[in-house]
Design a protein around this motif. Structure first.
Motif, PDB file in Angstrom:
ATOM      1  N   ALA A  72      40.375  25.835  47.115  1.00 24.81           N
ATOM      2  CA  ALA A  72      41.058  25.641  45.503  1.00 24.81           C
ATOM      3  C   ALA A  72      40.517  24.692  44.732  1.00 24.81           C
ATOM      4  CB  ALA A  72      42.608  25.393  45.861  1.00 24.81           C
ATOM      5  N   VAL A  73      40.319  23.280  45.237  1.00 26.42           N
ATOM      6  CA  VAL A  73      39.761  22.333  44.439  1.00 26.42           C
ATOM      7  C   VAL A  73      38.357  22.558  44.173  1.00 26.42           C
ATOM      8  CG1 VAL A  73      39.010  19.948  44.905  1.00 26.42           C
ATOM      9  CG2 VAL A  73      41.251  20.630  45.507  1.00 26.42           C
ATOM     10  N   ALA A  74      37.503  23.201  44.961  1.00 25.21           N
ATOM     11  CA  ALA A  74      36.109  23.477  44.693  1.00 25.21           C
ATOM     12  C   ALA A  74      36.045  24.493  43.732  1.00 25.21           C
ATOM     13  CB  ALA A  74      35.460  23.925  45.891  1.00 25.21           C
ATOM     14  N   LYS A  75      36.834  25.586  43.894  1.00 24.11           N
ATOM     15  CA  LYS A  75      36.607  26.760  42.814  1.00 24.11           C
ATOM     16  C   LYS A  75      37.354  26.262  41.294  1.00 24.11           C
ATOM     17  CE  LYS A  75      37.947  30.446  46.335  1.00 24.11           C
ATOM     18  NZ  LYS A  75      38.938  31.437  46.667  1.00 24.11           N
ATOM     19  N   THR A  82      31.584  26.372  35.147  1.00 26.10           N
ATOM     20  CA  THR A  82      30.683  27.855  34.931  1.00 26.10           C
ATOM     21  C   THR A  82      31.577  28.775  33.858  1.00 26.10           C
ATOM     22  OG1 THR A  82      31.927  29.022  36.816  1.00 26.10           O
ATOM     23  CG2 THR A  82      29.772  27.858  37.430  1.00 26.10           C
ATOM     24  N   ARG A  83      32.817  28.433  33.832  1.00 25.23           N
ATOM     25  CA  ARG A  83      33.553  29.486  32.791  1.00 25.23           C
ATOM     26  C   ARG A  83      33.671  30.913  33.426  1.00 25.23           C
ATOM     27  NH1 ARG A  83      32.367  29.222  26.901  1.00 25.23           N
ATOM     28  NH2 ARG A  83      30.194  29.548  27.584  1.00 25.23           N
ATOM     29  N   SER A  84      33.476  30.845  34.754  1.00 25.34           N
ATOM     30  CA  SER A  84      33.240  32.489  35.332  1.00 25.34           C
ATOM     31  C   SER A  84      34.878  32.706  35.447  1.00 25.34           C
ATOM     32  CB  SER A  84      32.566  32.137  36.617  1.00 25.34           C
ATOM     33  OG  SER A  84      32.949  33.449  37.289  1.00 25.34           O
ATOM     34  N   SER A  85      35.452  34.012  35.094  1.00 22.13           N
ATOM     35  CA  SER A  85      36.583  34.415  35.376  1.00 22.13           C
ATOM     36  C   SER A  85      36.882  34.796  36.679  1.00 22.13           C
ATOM     37  CB  SER A  85      36.914  35.673  34.428  1.00 22.13           C
ATOM     38  OG  SER A  85      36.169  36.684  34.834  1.00 22.13           O
ATOM     39  N   ALA A  86      35.857  35.392  37.387  1.00 18.95           N
ATOM     40  CA  ALA A  86      35.929  35.693  38.718  1.00 18.95           C
ATOM     41  C   ALA A  86      36.208  34.449  39.846  1.00 18.95           C
ATOM     42  CB  ALA A  86      34.603  36.421  39.487  1.00 18.95           C
ATOM     43  N   MET A  87      35.437  33.245  39.287  1.00 19.61           N
ATOM     44  CA  MET A  87      35.806  31.918  39.910  1.00 19.61           C
ATOM     45  C   MET A  87      37.237  31.656  39.670  1.00 19.61           C
ATOM     46  SD  MET A  87      34.477  29.630  41.788  1.00 19.61           S
ATOM     47  CE  MET A  87      32.711  29.712  41.500  1.00 19.61           C
ATOM     48  N   LEU A  88      37.876  31.657  38.363  1.00 19.18           N
ATOM     49  CA  LEU A  88      39.122  31.257  38.007  1.00 19.18           C
ATOM     50  C   LEU A  88      40.002  32.137  38.794  1.00 19.18           C
ATOM     51  CD1 LEU A  88      41.225  29.849  36.541  1.00 19.18           C
ATOM     52  CD2 LEU A  88      41.059  31.399  34.640  1.00 19.18           C
ATOM     53  N   ALA A  89      39.864  33.589  38.858  1.00 17.37           N
ATOM     54  CA  ALA A  89      40.738  34.460  39.611  1.00 17.37           C
ATOM     55  C   ALA A  89      40.891  33.829  41.136  1.00 17.37           C
ATOM     56  CB  ALA A  89      40.175  35.802  39.659  1.00 17.37           C
ATOM     57  N   GLY A 142      48.621  36.406  42.222  1.00 19.86           N
ATOM     58  CA  GLY A 142      47.301  36.486  42.410  1.00 19.86           C
ATOM     59  C   GLY A 142      46.847  37.854  41.796  1.00 19.86           C
ATOM     60  N   ALA A 143      47.268  38.978  42.133  1.00 18.49           N
ATOM     61  CA  ALA A 143      46.890  40.293  41.677  1.00 18.49           C
ATOM     62  C   ALA A 143      47.050  40.515  40.245  1.00 18.49           C
ATOM     63  CB  ALA A 143      47.646  41.522  42.354  1.00 18.49           C
ATOM     64  N   ALA A 144      48.127  40.037  39.624  1.00 15.82           N
ATOM     65  CA  ALA A 144      48.342  40.448  38.198  1.00 15.82           C
ATOM     66  C   ALA A 144      47.806  39.463  37.422  1.00 15.82           C
ATOM     67  CB  ALA A 144      49.746  40.111  37.782  1.00 15.82           C
ATOM     68  N   PHE A 145      47.393  38.095  37.584  1.00 13.79           N
ATOM     69  CA  PHE A 145      46.778  37.311  36.863  1.00 13.79           C
ATOM     70  C   PHE A 145      45.320  37.672  36.922  1.00 13.79           C
ATOM     71  CE2 PHE A 145      43.992  33.740  36.423  1.00 13.79           C
ATOM     72  CZ  PHE A 145      44.483  32.970  35.325  1.00 13.79           C
ATOM     73  N   ALA A 146      44.826  38.067  38.042  1.00 14.90           N
ATOM     74  CA  ALA A 146      43.312  38.484  38.100  1.00 14.90           C
ATOM     75  C   ALA A 146      43.018  39.527  37.108  1.00 14.90           C
ATOM     76  CB  ALA A 146      42.851  38.775  39.665  1.00 14.90           C
ATOM     77  N   ILE A 147      43.946  40.607  37.454  1.00 14.57           N
ATOM     78  CA  ILE A 147      43.714  41.811  36.457  1.00 14.57           C
ATOM     79  C   ILE A 147      43.589  41.421  35.097  1.00 14.57           C
ATOM     80  CG2 ILE A 147      44.526  44.051  35.933  1.00 14.57           C
ATOM     81  CD1 ILE A 147      45.263  44.336  38.895  1.00 14.57           C
ATOM     82  N   HIS A 148      44.655  40.773  34.640  1.00 19.12           N
ATOM     83  CA  HIS A 148      44.739  40.407  33.126  1.00 19.12           C
ATOM     84  C   HIS A 148      43.569  39.546  32.902  1.00 19.12           C
ATOM     85  CE1 HIS A 148      46.445  38.844  29.532  1.00 19.12           C
ATOM     86  NE2 HIS A 148      46.084  37.600  29.753  1.00 19.12           N
ATOM     87  N   VAL A 224      33.122  37.570  48.345  1.00 15.97           N
ATOM     88  CA  VAL A 224      32.075  38.233  48.666  1.00 15.97           C
ATOM     89  C   VAL A 224      31.900  39.071  47.085  1.00 15.97           C
ATOM     90  CG1 VAL A 224      30.811  40.308  49.583  1.00 15.97           C
ATOM     91  CG2 VAL A 224      31.976  38.650  50.899  1.00 15.97           C
ATOM     92  N   ILE A 225      33.132  39.732  46.536  1.00 12.31           N
ATOM     93  CA  ILE A 225      33.126  40.298  45.299  1.00 12.31           C
ATOM     94  C   ILE A 225      32.838  39.341  44.237  1.00 12.31           C
ATOM     95  CG2 ILE A 225      34.732  41.374  43.420  1.00 12.31           C
ATOM     96  CD1 ILE A 225      36.166  42.739  45.943  1.00 12.31           C
ATOM     97  N   ALA A 226      33.311  38.154  44.331  1.00  9.42           N
ATOM     98  CA  ALA A 226      33.089  37.137  43.315  1.00  9.42           C
ATOM     99  C   ALA A 226      31.592  36.592  43.248  1.00  9.42           C
ATOM    100  CB  ALA A 226      33.923  36.192  43.420  1.00  9.42           C
ATOM    101  N   LEU A 227      31.153  36.483  44.494  1.00  4.43           N
ATOM    102  CA  LEU A 227      29.498  36.361  44.472  1.00  4.43           C
ATOM    103  C   LEU A 227      28.878  37.581  44.018  1.00  4.43           C
ATOM    104  CD1 LEU A 227      27.593  33.905  45.708  1.00  4.43           C
ATOM    105  CD2 LEU A 227      27.787  35.318  47.823  1.00  4.43           C
TER     106      LEU A 227
END
Length: 362
Positions: A72-75, A82-89, A142-148, A224-227
């Motif tokens: 979590a700290v690293a992400k 990076t401002r990556s939404s996948a990284m934030l999710a 997890g799920a709701a935030f990531a989809i939003h 893997v999906i985020a990568l």
């Protein structure tokens, strides 16, 4: 005749003997042969103090908590760069997993409380309840935030910075999650037997190991999906891939949360002992000298390490009251020898055992 028999029977621990004019119930504690202060069929001192540890759940949960804290700290650091939404999710996913592991440890602790008058069978189902809360947290946080967040990124794309930083962090996350997953697999393997992993997750009465296994599998697949999403964004120059990956992570978490909620709902309602335990209990009863037949058997998990057993049996017609009581004690002993988690046990005499003259009419 039945009233006189009922008055003279000496009952075993947590046992019921039923007669037409009503069942009678008493309780006794075990003698010194079971250990000072120990209740019959409750297992070792270590198991009673921490049944979750005895089933391998604690080690797997702690390993997952340590891994997710570091990830979590690293992400979050990666998202800031990076401002990556996948990284934030993925960062929010790790925080949700940390919260879930804390809830699992809380459930294990609360399940060890001493039974009370209001809860005479104890608090074993606390472990199921908090595992159900884990499913809700995984879905909402997890799920709701990531989809939003993914939808927002697709609608309002922006370029990512320092992509290689994100790649390095995600690779480190995969390594840590793999360690956590390996720990959970090692702890679960003795309980899995010859079942498939999917069958173990669906049928296990121990909630912690399936929860950790599903969370770790979801976390690895999410990384893997985020990568892949970040790689596609870098290769094509299209930042919307990052948003698509974030939505995919959210959908994955939603599926895992739904599976967990469904399994925990079934355990909360009350599931029977598994087929192997039921067969072992039936065999123990039918093998008891003095038992003529097993009429029916009912079992239910009061918690992962406690099985309520209710049996209706017929006894040999030549037994008197003392003989029936001795036979019930032997039924208990053999059941607990076959299935140590069987407790409490209730035995009811079938009608023909009380009225020998009416044998065959019931």
């Amino acid at each position: 005749r039945s009233s006189g028999l009922a008055k003279t029977v000496v009952m075993g621990s947590d046992t019921t003997l039923g007669f037409p004019d009503g069942p009678i119930r008493t309780r006794r504690t075990c003698g010194t042969t079971h250990g000072a202060g120990q209740r019959c069929g409750r297992g070792t001192q270590e198991e009673r103090e921490d049944p979750m540890s005895a089933s391998g759940g604690t080690r797997a949960v702690v390993a997952a908590l340590i891994a997710n804290a570091g990830i979590a700290v690293a992400k979050f650091a990666g998202f800031a760069l990076t401002r990556s939404s996948a990284m934030l999710a993925e960062a929010i996913h790790s925080v949700a997993d940390m919260s879930n592991q804390a809830l699992l440890l809380l459930g294990g602790r609360r399940s060890r409380r001493t039974p009370t008058e209001a809860h005479p069978f104890g608090y074993g189902r606390e472990r199921y309840f908090w595992s159900f809360i884990v499913a809700l947290v995984l879905f909402t946080v997890g799920a709701a935030f990531a989809i939003h967040e993914g939808i927002e990124k697709v609608r309002h794309p922006h370029e990512m910075d320092a992509i290689w930083v994100a790649v390095i962090i995600l690779m480190a996350g995969i390594a840590l999650e793999s360690w956590s997953m390996r720990t959970a697999v090692i702890e679960a393997r003795p309980h899995r037997g010859d079942r498939s992993w999917w069958s173990f997750v669906k049928r296990s009465r121990n909630p912690e190991l399936p929860v950790v296994l599903l969370e770790d599998a979801g976390a690895l697949l999410g990384l893997v999906i985020a990568l892949a999403a970040i790689g596609m964004s870098a290769a094509t120059g299209e930042p919307r891939w990052d948003g698509v990956g974030t939505i995919a992570i959210g959908l994955l978490l939603g599926v895992i949360a739904a599976v967990l909620a469904r399994e925990m709902q079934s355990l909360l309602i009350g599931e029977s002992a598994d087929a192997d335990d039921r067969a072992a209990i039936s065999g123990a009863i039918e093998a008891t000298p003095g038992v003529a037949s097993l009429v029916h058997l009912r079992t239910q998990h009061l918690g992962p390490d406690e099985i309520l057993v209710g049996a209706r049996v017929t006894f040999d017609l030549g037994l008197d009251a003392v003989g029936v009581a001795s036979t019930i004690d032997e039924v208990e002993r053999l059941i607990r020898a076959a299935v140590p988690t069987a407790h409490p046990i209730y035995v009811e005499a079938a009608h023909s055992a009380v009225y020998p003259d009416s044998a065959g009419s019931s």
